[in-house]
Design a protein around this motif. Structure first.
Motif, PDB file in Angstrom:
ATOM      1  N   LEU A  28       0.834  -1.202   0.000  1.00 18.07           N
ATOM      2  CA  LEU A  28       0.000   0.000   0.000  1.00 18.07           C
ATOM      3  C   LEU A  28       0.869   1.252   0.000  1.00 18.07           C
ATOM      4  O   LEU A  28       2.096   1.181   0.135  1.00 18.07           O
ATOM      5  N   GLU A  29       0.225   2.384  -0.105  1.00 18.66           N
ATOM      6  CA  GLU A  29       0.929   3.663  -0.139  1.00 18.66           C
ATOM      7  C   GLU A  29       1.933   3.801   1.003  1.00 18.66           C
ATOM      8  O   GLU A  29       3.075   4.229   0.791  1.00 18.66           O
ATOM      9  N   ASP A  30       1.532   3.440   2.220  1.00 21.12           N
ATOM     10  CA  ASP A  30       2.410   3.585   3.388  1.00 21.12           C
ATOM     11  C   ASP A  30       3.687   2.756   3.291  1.00 21.12           C
ATOM     12  O   ASP A  30       4.643   3.012   4.023  1.00 21.12           O
ATOM     13  N   ASP A  31       3.728   1.774   2.392  1.00 19.95           N
ATOM     14  CA  ASP A  31       4.927   0.960   2.232  1.00 19.95           C
ATOM     15  C   ASP A  31       6.024   1.688   1.451  1.00 19.95           C
ATOM     16  O   ASP A  31       7.169   1.226   1.423  1.00 19.95           O
ATOM     17  N   MET A  33       6.601   2.181  -1.783  1.00 25.12           N
ATOM     18  CA  MET A  33       7.142   1.567  -3.000  1.00 25.12           C
ATOM     19  C   MET A  33       6.781   2.353  -4.270  1.00 25.12           C
ATOM     20  O   MET A  33       7.296   2.055  -5.343  1.00 25.12           O
ATOM     21  N   GLY A  34       5.858   3.299  -4.175  1.00 26.21           N
ATOM     22  CA  GLY A  34       5.449   4.059  -5.349  1.00 26.21           C
ATOM     23  C   GLY A  34       4.325   3.415  -6.139  1.00 26.21           C
ATOM     24  O   GLY A  34       3.877   3.946  -7.145  1.00 26.21           O
ATOM     25  N   PHE A  35       3.856   2.263  -5.702  1.00 28.01           N
ATOM     26  CA  PHE A  35       2.731   1.552  -6.309  1.00 28.01           C
ATOM     27  C   PHE A  35       2.102   0.693  -5.227  1.00 28.01           C
ATOM     28  O   PHE A  35       2.699   0.472  -4.173  1.00 28.01           O
ATOM     29  N   SER A  36       0.888   0.220  -5.475  1.00 31.00           N
ATOM     30  CA  SER A  36       0.301  -0.784  -4.581  1.00 31.00           C
ATOM     31  C   SER A  36       0.117  -2.067  -5.383  1.00 31.00           C
ATOM     32  O   SER A  36       0.016  -2.048  -6.606  1.00 31.00           O
ATOM     33  N   PHE A  37       0.106  -3.191  -4.646  1.00 26.71           N
ATOM     34  CA  PHE A  37       0.008  -4.513  -5.263  1.00 26.71           C
ATOM     35  C   PHE A  37      -1.093  -5.286  -4.567  1.00 26.71           C
ATOM     36  O   PHE A  37      -1.114  -5.365  -3.336  1.00 26.71           O
ATOM     37  N   HIS A  38      -2.010  -5.853  -5.355  1.00 25.07           N
ATOM     38  CA  HIS A  38      -3.185  -6.541  -4.821  1.00 25.07           C
ATOM     39  C   HIS A  38      -3.368  -7.886  -5.509  1.00 25.07           C
ATOM     40  O   HIS A  38      -3.093  -8.021  -6.699  1.00 25.07           O
ATOM     41  N   LEU A 102      -8.976 -14.805 -10.663  1.00 26.89           N
ATOM     42  CA  LEU A 102      -7.933 -14.360  -9.745  1.00 26.89           C
ATOM     43  C   LEU A 102      -6.933 -13.519 -10.532  1.00 26.89           C
ATOM     44  O   LEU A 102      -6.430 -13.960 -11.571  1.00 26.89           O
ATOM     45  N   THR A 103      -6.670 -12.305 -10.039  1.00 26.65           N
ATOM     46  CA  THR A 103      -5.764 -11.395 -10.720  1.00 26.65           C
ATOM     47  C   THR A 103      -4.705 -10.857  -9.767  1.00 26.65           C
ATOM     48  O   THR A 103      -4.920 -10.788  -8.555  1.00 26.65           O
ATOM     49  N   ALA A 104      -3.568 -10.469 -10.337  1.00 26.11           N
ATOM     50  CA  ALA A 104      -2.543  -9.703  -9.629  1.00 26.11           C
ATOM     51  C   ALA A 104      -2.594  -8.302 -10.232  1.00 26.11           C
ATOM     52  O   ALA A 104      -2.517  -8.145 -11.460  1.00 26.11           O
ATOM     53  N   CYS A 105      -2.757  -7.287  -9.379  1.00 21.59           N
ATOM     54  CA  CYS A 105      -2.977  -5.918  -9.842  1.00 21.59           C
ATOM     55  C   CYS A 105      -1.958  -4.969  -9.234  1.00 21.59           C
ATOM     56  O   CYS A 105      -1.615  -5.088  -8.055  1.00 21.59           O
ATOM     57  N   VAL A 106      -1.536  -4.006 -10.043  1.00 24.60           N
ATOM     58  CA  VAL A 106      -0.638  -2.948  -9.591  1.00 24.60           C
ATOM     59  C   VAL A 106      -1.318  -1.617  -9.870  1.00 24.60           C
ATOM     60  O   VAL A 106      -1.821  -1.394 -10.973  1.00 24.60           O
ATOM     61  N   PHE A 107      -1.337  -0.726  -8.861  1.00 30.65           N
ATOM     62  CA  PHE A 107      -1.926   0.606  -9.004  1.00 30.65           C
ATOM     63  C   PHE A 107      -0.862   1.678  -8.822  1.00 30.65           C
ATOM     64  O   PHE A 107      -0.025   1.592  -7.921  1.00 30.65           O
ATOM     65  N   ASN A 108      -0.939   2.704  -9.665  1.00 30.87           N
ATOM     66  CA  ASN A 108      -0.100   3.880  -9.544  1.00 30.87           C
ATOM     67  C   ASN A 108      -0.988   5.102  -9.749  1.00 30.87           C
ATOM     68  O   ASN A 108      -1.665   5.168 -10.778  1.00 30.87           O
TER      69      ASN A 108
END
Length: 136
Positions: A28-31, A33-38, A102-108
């Motif tokens: 998440l944002e607090d991590d 990394m500049g992106f989130s991963f779900h 089932l998906t792996a998602c990245v948000f920016n």
């Protein structure tokens, strides 16, 4: 180094559900990394209209089948394991899972963790989400 266990995320408030989907938010944002991963499951038989106006998203299908319709072009594409789609222009779209997908998602930019889709199919802008969770 950040280590996360999916089983623990699934039991925490970082596992978010809404109509037609469930998402384990692993980064998440607090991590920082500049992106989130779900890891997100889109539920069979649902019709998910989404329009991420404030985020770019890339999605890799790991399991399941369905379709995605690009509402800007009218094109419909098959979804199955090994297919990646990227909403690189904040594309408005509808996902129609035939089976659970089932998906792996990245948000920016990264999400904060509790977002669900609003009436337009978007997540709030990052600044708006931070203000709503801080009580401002």
């Amino acid at each position: 180094m950040i280590i996360r266990k999916l089983k623990e995320i699934r039991k925490s408030d970082h596992n978010v559900s809404s109509e037609g989907w469930e998402s384990a938010r692993l980064l998440l944002e607090d991590d920082g990394m500049g992106f989130s991963f779900h890891l997100t499951t889109l539920l069979a038989g649902s019709e998910l209209r989404m329009h991420y106006k404030n985020h770019l998203e890339a999605v890799m299908v790991l399991k399941g089948t369905g379709t995605i319709e690009d509402l800007g072009t009218g094109e419909t594409h098959e979804l199955k394991p090994g297919i990646l789609y990227a909403l690189n222009e904040n594309d408005e779209h509808i996902v129609r899972p035939e089976t659970d997908i089932l998906t792996a998602c990245v948000f920016n930019p990264p999400v904060t963790g509790r977002e669900v889709h609003d009436e337009t199919g978007a997540y709030p802008a990052p600044d708006a989400m931070r203000e709503s969770t801080s009580g401002s």
